[in-house]
Write a protein that holds these residues in place. Structure first.
Motif, PDB file in Angstrom:
ATOM      1  N   UNK A   1      52.772  52.409   4.381  1.00 20.33           N
ATOM      2  CA  UNK A   1      53.455  53.478   5.089  1.00 20.33           C
ATOM      3  C   UNK A   1      54.113  54.433   4.109  1.00 20.33           C
ATOM      4  N   UNK A   2      54.909  55.335   4.633  1.00 20.25           N
ATOM      5  CA  UNK A   2      55.645  56.304   3.812  1.00 20.25           C
ATOM      6  C   UNK A   2      57.137  55.997   3.875  1.00 20.25           C
ATOM      7  N   UNK A   3      57.872  56.424   2.858  1.00 18.99           N
ATOM      8  CA  UNK A   3      57.410  57.081   1.636  1.00 18.99           C
ATOM      9  C   UNK A   3      56.879  56.069   0.622  1.00 18.99           C
ATOM     10  N   UNK A   4      56.156  56.596  -0.366  1.00 17.09           N
ATOM     11  CA  UNK A   4      55.634  55.787  -1.467  1.00 17.09           C
ATOM     12  C   UNK A   4      56.409  56.142  -2.726  1.00 17.09           C
ATOM     13  N   UNK A   5      56.954  55.137  -3.397  1.00 16.91           N
ATOM     14  CA  UNK A   5      57.596  55.350  -4.685  1.00 16.91           C
ATOM     15  C   UNK A   5      56.646  55.022  -5.816  1.00 16.91           C
ATOM     16  N   UNK A   6      56.368  56.012  -6.663  1.00 16.90           N
ATOM     17  CA  UNK A   6      55.571  55.789  -7.877  1.00 16.90           C
ATOM     18  C   UNK A   6      56.556  55.413  -8.971  1.00 16.90           C
ATOM     19  N   UNK A   7      56.702  54.115  -9.195  1.00 22.49           N
ATOM     20  CA  UNK A   7      57.767  53.588 -10.054  1.00 22.49           C
ATOM     21  C   UNK A   7      57.288  53.482 -11.500  1.00 22.49           C
TER      22      UNK A   7
END
Length: 208
Positions: A39-45
């Motif tokens: 789902x959202x949001x997506x964290x690009x860590x």
């Protein structure tokens, strides 16, 4: 210091590695699967110059990036001004509990030993039933890197065992959904691994 080395190489890193999955269809395939599930949001860590954040955006996801290096973030903001990038440490994220539909940890742990990967922190920020995609160098070795992307650097680089990685993630509260291992590609020193996890959701009966 890791962030200092990346501050130095940021501009050349962005120039030399401009695409998310150029010539690597297997990497792209598991990213697409993750994008369909999460789902959202997506964290690009550990987003670096933002190429994975942008790719997630192109896949229709509400994605943002977090990175420790201000130099890398400067490149990301210049390249992808329509996306949000913030400075932060993936070992202590400035994010609310259960606030992410999904997280991508794309080679963000290559400079830490397996026992230091912050699985509990990743678990904290992903919502129950949410997904995490992790990419890493596959193996059991450590190298000291003194030169990269045309610059002198001071970095420790770690290869991680896939079964140990799964054990550590499972102990933190994730279930393994899928794994992909492939042989080295152009410009890579060895095989690569990709793990797709789901955060256990007791409310849905996901307890093991």
């Amino acid at each position: 210091m890791t962030s200092a080395s990346y501050d130095i190489v940021a501009a050349d890193y962005a120039r030399l590695i401009p695409d998310a999955h150029d010539g690597r269809p297997l990497d792209a395939a598991i990213m697409r699967a993750f994008a369909e599930l999460a789902g959202d949001p997506i964290g690009d860590l550990g987003c670096g110059t933002g190429r994975i954040t942008q790719h997630l955006h192109e896949l229709g996801k509400e994605a943002f990036g977090v990175d420790l290096s201000e130099g890398m973030l400067t490149q990301a903001r210049e390249l992808y001004p329509h996306l949000t990038f913030t400075q932060g440490d993936i070992t202590k994220l400035d994010l609310e509990d259960d606030s992410l539909g999904g997280a991508v940890v794309w080679y963000s742990t290559v400079h830490m030993p397996a026992e230091s990967v912050p699985w509990q922190e990743f678990h904290r920020v992903v919502e129950p039933g949410g997904y995490l995609l992790h990419a890493f160098k596959l193996g059991d070795q450590k190298r000291h890197l003194t030169h990269a992307y045309g610059h002198d650097v001071d970095l420790e680089v770690y290869w991680h065992d896939i079964d140990e990685t799964v054990r550590n993630a499972t102990e933190a509260g994730f279930n393994e959904v899928a794994r992909l291992q492939r042989q080295k590609g152009v410009g890579e020193a060895g095989p690569q691994a990709f793990l797709l996890f789901c955060k256990r959701n007791p409310a849905a009966g996901q307890t093991s």
